[in-house]
Design a protein around this motif. Structure first.
Motif, PDB file in Angstrom:
ATOM      1  N   ARG A   1      33.590  40.784  41.826  1.00  0.00           N
ATOM      2  CA  ARG A   1      34.893  41.299  41.383  1.00  0.00           C
ATOM      3  C   ARG A   1      34.897  42.831  41.398  1.00  0.00           C
ATOM      4  O   ARG A   1      35.875  43.457  41.804  1.00  0.00           O
ATOM      5  N   ARG A   2      33.791  43.428  40.945  1.00  0.00           N
ATOM      6  CA  ARG A   2      33.696  44.892  40.934  1.00  0.00           C
ATOM      7  C   ARG A   2      33.870  45.453  42.348  1.00  0.00           C
ATOM      8  O   ARG A   2      34.617  46.414  42.578  1.00  0.00           O
ATOM      9  N   ARG A   3      33.184  44.848  43.314  1.00  0.00           N
ATOM     10  CA  ARG A   3      33.240  45.380  44.675  1.00  0.00           C
ATOM     11  C   ARG A   3      34.596  45.125  45.330  1.00  0.00           C
ATOM     12  O   ARG A   3      35.062  45.963  46.113  1.00  0.00           O
ATOM     13  N   ILE A   4      35.215  43.995  45.015  1.00  0.00           N
ATOM     14  CA  ILE A   4      36.568  43.752  45.535  1.00  0.00           C
ATOM     15  C   ILE A   4      37.531  44.805  45.001  1.00  0.00           C
ATOM     16  O   ILE A   4      38.370  45.348  45.738  1.00  0.00           O
TER      17      ILE A   4
ATOM     18  N   ALA B   1      38.077  33.019  38.124  1.00  0.00           N
ATOM     19  CA  ALA B   1      37.056  32.044  37.730  1.00  0.00           C
ATOM     20  C   ALA B   1      35.963  31.899  38.781  1.00  0.00           C
ATOM     21  O   ALA B   1      34.804  31.638  38.455  1.00  0.00           O
ATOM     22  N   GLY B   2      36.334  32.072  40.063  1.00  0.00           N
ATOM     23  CA  GLY B   2      35.404  31.783  41.150  1.00  0.00           C
ATOM     24  C   GLY B   2      34.442  32.894  41.474  1.00  0.00           C
ATOM     25  O   GLY B   2      33.313  32.643  41.896  1.00  0.00           O
ATOM     26  N   PHE B   3      34.866  34.141  41.308  1.00  0.00           N
ATOM     27  CA  PHE B   3      34.012  35.270  41.640  1.00  0.00           C
ATOM     28  C   PHE B   3      33.270  35.781  40.417  1.00  0.00           C
ATOM     29  O   PHE B   3      33.836  35.891  39.330  1.00  0.00           O
ATOM     30  N   GLY B   4      32.010  36.145  40.614  1.00  0.00           N
ATOM     31  CA  GLY B   4      31.215  36.726  39.540  1.00  0.00           C
ATOM     32  C   GLY B   4      31.546  38.197  39.328  1.00  0.00           C
ATOM     33  O   GLY B   4      32.305  38.814  40.077  1.00  0.00           O
TER      34      GLY B   4
END
Length: 492
Positions: A359-362, A352-355
């Motif tokens: 998220r893609r880069r993580i 919910a917190g990350f856009g």
């Protein structure tokens, strides 16, 4: 009397010192401009009460003939810098309403020297982006428009709020962070000056981390002189940051206006990339001619590992990001989404917190660091990074004082034009800038002209480690030849 928001920082400084204008007047003018320009979405938090209190304190010091180098000058702060008692979110939902109890070293240096804080500036979420469209607070709108067109354009990223605010007269200068071009690219898109200093020149303490071996703070300003003034205040050794270099900070402003005669300027042949527009090519040639006319020697150089820089960067940066962002778990601060157990709480909070881009880069970073892939990707990318650094070292050992390149492959594009497509297309905006971060070198973007549609184009100068002074001298030479550019005011 000159409109206070159209002054350069150096001009405003001189007016304050001569008491021809008060910091209160200057600050109020900028606060009014900010209120009229909220449609640009450059600020995510305005701090008018704090600004006016700081301005009043500065006026008292100036009345006594005291005050620091930036006394009474209103600035904007990118939302990646922790500001004590003032919300700092990195423009992410996961840090919603986080209020630090400490001040970043860079911003504390600005307040030490007397600057006034107008508010926090928008940026791509966790500084991950090249257009300022990934922010939790929505995209920043550039103050520039194409001729005869009202389409909203991006200001570049990740420091888009900083670039837009400086270009639109919403602050005299601003802080930015640059991990792969996030100061130089938006500066080029908005007709402003932005410098990424040498890695270690400015402390990273108190800046929300993206990629720790690449991140570096730097200033945005309207002129090369203004950026030199700001960098002198921002730079300096910090024992709280082990990557901070213990070297004296030069008087960068004194370098502005110095002769560039006899300097050898390298033109890297590998930067002539497929698909580069004729306008960018012509601008690059023009920049070389300006420096040549000022007495510099133009030589062709080779940076053979340039073609590997972008893929290597997009392994190293996400890898470090995945590690740095592991701390955002909903336990100690920021948003928390409840779950049946701690694992589910972690998962729901981070989802919910990350856009989407974060998220893609993580995910990319976690993948390249995972067992079985570390050697194939991350270790190899670091080896390429070493080769890129050696390419630059070979040029400087051959007597090259600085390297001239385009800052971006194009002028600014429209909001929404590239977000929904292939993310690699967006990453290509960093093609001329990431090498500088990979090698830890200083780089400055200076406006060089306007394209056929009336949009700014920038030139980049890359210097030797800790030789920002040469970049300011060369940058001012280009600035004098090209002139300064400002957008027509349509937003207020």
């Amino acid at each position: 009397m000159t409109d206070p928001i159209s002054l350069t920082l150096a001009e405003a400084r001189d007016l304050l010192r001569s008491r021809a204008m008060s910091s209160k007047e200057l600050t109020e003018a900028h606060l009014s401009a900010m209120a009229a320009a909220r449609g640009l979405n450059a600020y995510v938090l305005e701090t008018p009460d704090k600004a006016l209190a700081m301005a009043a304190a500065s006026d008292q010091k100036l009345a006594k003939g005291e005050g620091g180098p930036l006394e009474g000058l209103p600035l904007g702060i990118k939302d990646m810098f922790a500001t004590e008692g003032v919300r700092t979110t990195a423009c992410s939902a996961i840090l919603e309403n986080f209020v630090p109890v400490y001040e970043s070293t860079v911003s504390s240096h600005l307040w030490r020297d007397g600057a006034v804080m107008l508010g926090k500036l928008n940026n791509d979420e966790f500084a991950m982006g090249s257009s300022n469209e990934t922010s939790r607070f929505g995209p920043v709108v550039s103050p520039w428009r194409r001729k005869g067109d009202t389409a909203k354009l991006v200001p570049g990223g990740s420091s888009g709020g900083s670039a837009a605010a400086v270009a639109a007269g919403l602050c005299l200068g601003a802080t930015g962070t640059d991990t792969g071009g996030s100061i130089r690219q938006p500066a080029a898109f908005t007709g402003t000056v932005g410098i990424k200093p040498t890695y270690g020149r400015c402390s990273r303490w108190g800046i929300v981390a993206f990629a720790s071996s690449l991140d570096q703070a730097g200033p945005f300003a309207r002129t090369v002189r203004d950026s030199a003034i700001l960098l002198r205040a921002m730079a300096g050794h910090d024992p709280k940051d082990t990557t901070s270099v213990d070297l004296p900070v030069p008087d960068y402003e004194a370098a502005v206006g110095r002769s560039v005669k006899g300097m050898k300027i390298g033109i890297p042949k590998e930067y002539r990339v497929d698909g580069m527009s004729d306008e960018i090519e012509a601008l690059w040639h023009q920049g070389a001619e300006w420096l040549k006319a000022a007495g510099a020697e133009i030589v062709e150089v080779s940076l053979p590992h340039t073609k590997y820089a972008l893929p290597a960067y997009y392994i190293v940066a996400p890898a470090e990001a995945s590690s740095n962002l592991a701390r955002y778990d909903g336990v100690r601060y920021g948003v928390r989404v409840p779950g049946h157990d701690v694992t589910e709480m972690y998962e729901k909070t981070r989802a919910a917190g990350f856009g989407r881009e974060v998220r893609r880069r993580i995910m990319i970073g976690t993948y390249v660091l995972s067992a079985g892939y570390y050697d194939a990707y991350y270790r190899r990318a670091q080896q390429v990074r070493t080769l890129i650094k050696r390419d630059f070292e070979a040029c400087f050992e051959a007597g090259v004082s600085a390297i001239l390149t385009p800052a971006t492959p194009s002028a600014a594009f429209g909001i929404g034009e590239k977000v929904s497509g292939d993310p690699v297309e967006m990453y290509l905006n960093d093609i001329f800038t990431v090498t500088v971060n990979m090698a830890g070198l200083p780089g400055i973007a200076v406006p060089g002209g306007l394209d056929a549609k009336g949009l700014p184009l920038g030139l980049q100068l890359v210097g030797r480690p800790f030789d920002e002074e040469t970049l300011f001298s060369l940058g001012e030479t280009i600035e004098q030849a090209a002139g300064r550019f400002a957008p027509e005011r349509w937003w207020a």
